[in-house]
Design a protein around this motif. Structure first.
Motif, short mmCIF file in Angstrom:
data_model
loop_
_atom_site.label_atom_id
_atom_site.label_comp_id
_atom_site.label_asym_id
_atom_site.label_seq_id
_atom_site.Cartn_x
_atom_site.Cartn_y
_atom_site.Cartn_z
N SER A 1 17.78 37.68 70.27
CA SER A 1 16.66 38.77 71.95
C SER A 1 17.75 37.87 72.62
N TRP B 1 17.66 52.76 64.36
CA TRP B 1 16.79 52.06 64.65
C TRP B 1 15.21 52.43 64.86
N ILE B 2 15.50 52.65 66.67
CA ILE B 2 14.47 53.55 67.72
C ILE B 2 13.71 54.83 67.05
N ASN C 1 12.40 54.88 63.42
CA ASN C 1 10.89 54.06 64.32
C ASN C 1 10.75 54.35 65.58
N ASN D 1 7.75 54.66 66.94
CA ASN D 1 6.40 54.31 67.39
C ASN D 1 6.29 52.86 66.31
N ALA D 2 7.46 51.97 66.37
CA ALA D 2 7.39 50.58 65.90
C ALA D 2 8.62 49.79 67.49
N THR D 3 7.71 48.53 67.26
CA THR D 3 8.24 47.75 68.17
C THR D 3 9.16 46.63 67.81
N ILE D 4 10.09 46.52 68.20
CA ILE D 4 11.16 45.36 68.12
C ILE D 4 11.43 43.98 68.02
N SER D 5 10.89 43.47 66.47
CA SER D 5 10.49 41.47 67.79
C SER D 5 11.49 40.70 67.88
N THR D 6 11.42 39.99 68.89
CA THR D 6 12.00 39.51 69.51
C THR D 6 11.94 37.80 68.58
N ASN E 1 13.94 43.21 62.77
CA ASN E 1 12.72 42.56 62.28
C ASN E 1 12.82 41.55 60.66
#
Length: 380
Positions: A87, A132-133, A136, A138-143, A179
């Motif tokens: 990240s 990817w966004i 998805n 409603n999802a969040t990309i994990s750092t 993720n």
């Protein structure tokens, strides 16, 4: 558009270059990012599926699985290579066995080539994240998880006797991890940067077939001819006007609940790459009558499993790890071949009561003779 046409630049403190040392990736992350090993054995995939689908409240109940669509991509005979991007935009190159490649510890020049493409690789990362966004929203990309762009480094002098060896060196993307989860290949198949010698394996087309868990012979009858066609004429090389042999196919289950699970991926090879499978004994073995019978069975399957392809792979792994391929490296070579046999053939070993100790002895005997002959001949 965030990804402009980037120029080649040298990279400091991330991708290794000839003038800088790479940052060492955290060990825990490195372990998570190494590419999974893929089995040749379709029956092992069925066993895993049965385990996943078994009712924990009724574990003794028989699990009957319906046919499952599968999607295949061309398996390229190069050397495995990954681009790992964190990240903070730090970038690491790795092989199947080495987590931090550098200019001084490279794998067929992959890290050195990528060291000139920092902006290109960040652009590639951004393209994948944008897609990817979109998929998805409603999802969040994990750092906490890096983006892993897994692929094959192919081209001249990396391997031999395959059509892609006639190409200049290039990186071909085969899988994507975001993720901490492997993504559905078909959802990202359109992403590549061909102007920078970065391609997507989907360029060679996608192959569709069916896994019949209750009828594996029907499955093999469907997928093995496809692998043989690829082995006879590589579809990826043909997109560049080059004709010649390929290797085979990698299969993944199409349904979303299975697609990202690498334990459910498998491969079928054709031509000279097709593995030799041990034929099961005529009757189910509970135990061998004598120690001699036990040793004979171990020696029989060791002869089958110590194929030229497996031994060649072990030889190449030593190069990748920087182990001296001389008498000094013999123990390391034998250890690799023994472990590869025990892992790849574990289903047969367990099912037919092959003694692991006897098997390791037989494997070592065969592999030692091959290795010493190779060393004495001076063949690289």
């Amino acid at each position: 558009m965030p990804c402009m046409e980037p120029e080649h630049v040298q990279v400091a403190n991330t991708i290794p270059s000839t003038t800088s040392q790479p940052t060492v990736a955290p060990a825990t992350d490195a372990e998570r990012t190494l590419y999974p090993k893929i089995t040749n054995h379709v029956d092992e995939i069925v066993k895993i599926l049965q385990h996943l689908e078994r009712d924990p409240k009724n574990p003794e109940q028989e699990v009957v699985l319906d046919p499952i669509p599968i999607v295949g991509t061309v398996k390229l005979h190069g050397t495995h290579a990954d681009i790992v991007i964190y990240s903070d935009d730090s970038i690491f190159c790795q092989s199947r066995n080495i987590t931090s490649l550098s200019a001084t510890r490279d794998n067929q020049g992959f890290a050195n080539a990528m060291s000139k493409k920092r902006k290109v690789l960040l652009c590639l990362r951004d393209l994948y994240l944008a897609r990817w966004i979109q998929l998805n929203p409603n999802a969040t990309i994990s750092t906490s998880h890096p983006i892993v762009i897994a692929g094959e480094w192919i081209g001249e002098k990396i391997q031999k006797d395959v059509a892609i060896a006639q190409l200049s060196r290039r990186f071909v993307i085969i899988s994507l991890n975001i993720n901490g989860q492997w993504q559905n290949d078909t959802s990202f198949s359109g992403i590549s940067l061909t102007n920078h010698d970065i391609y997507n394996i989907a360029r060679a087309g996608l192959f569709n077939a069916t896994l019949y868990p209750q009828d594996l012979q029907r499955t093999l009858a469907e997928i093995e001819p496809l692998a043989e066609k690829v082995a006879a004429a590589c579809p990826f090389a043909s997109t560049f006007g080059i004709q010649g042999p390929g290797e085979g196919l990698v299969w993944k289950l199409a349904p979303s609940q299975y697609n990202s699970n690498p334990t459910l991926w498998f491969k079928t090879k054709g031509g000279k790459f097709k593995p030799t499978f041990a034929a099961r004994p005529p009757k189910k073995i509970k135990s061998f009558d004598t120690v001699e019978e036990q040793r004979k069975e171990a020696a029989r399957v060791a002869e089958l499993w110590c194929s030229e392809q497996r031994l060649e792979q072990g030889w190449d792994v030593m190069r990748e790890k920087g182990v001296e391929r001389s008498l000094r490296g013999l123990a390391e070579f034998l250890k690799w071949v023994q472990l590869d046999v025990l892992v790849e053939e574990r289903g047969y070993i367990k099912r037919y009561k092959v003694d692991e100790g006897d098997l390791k002895i037989s494997v070592a005997r065969i592999a030692k003779g091959w290795y010493l002959e190779r060393v004495q001949s001076g063949i690289e």
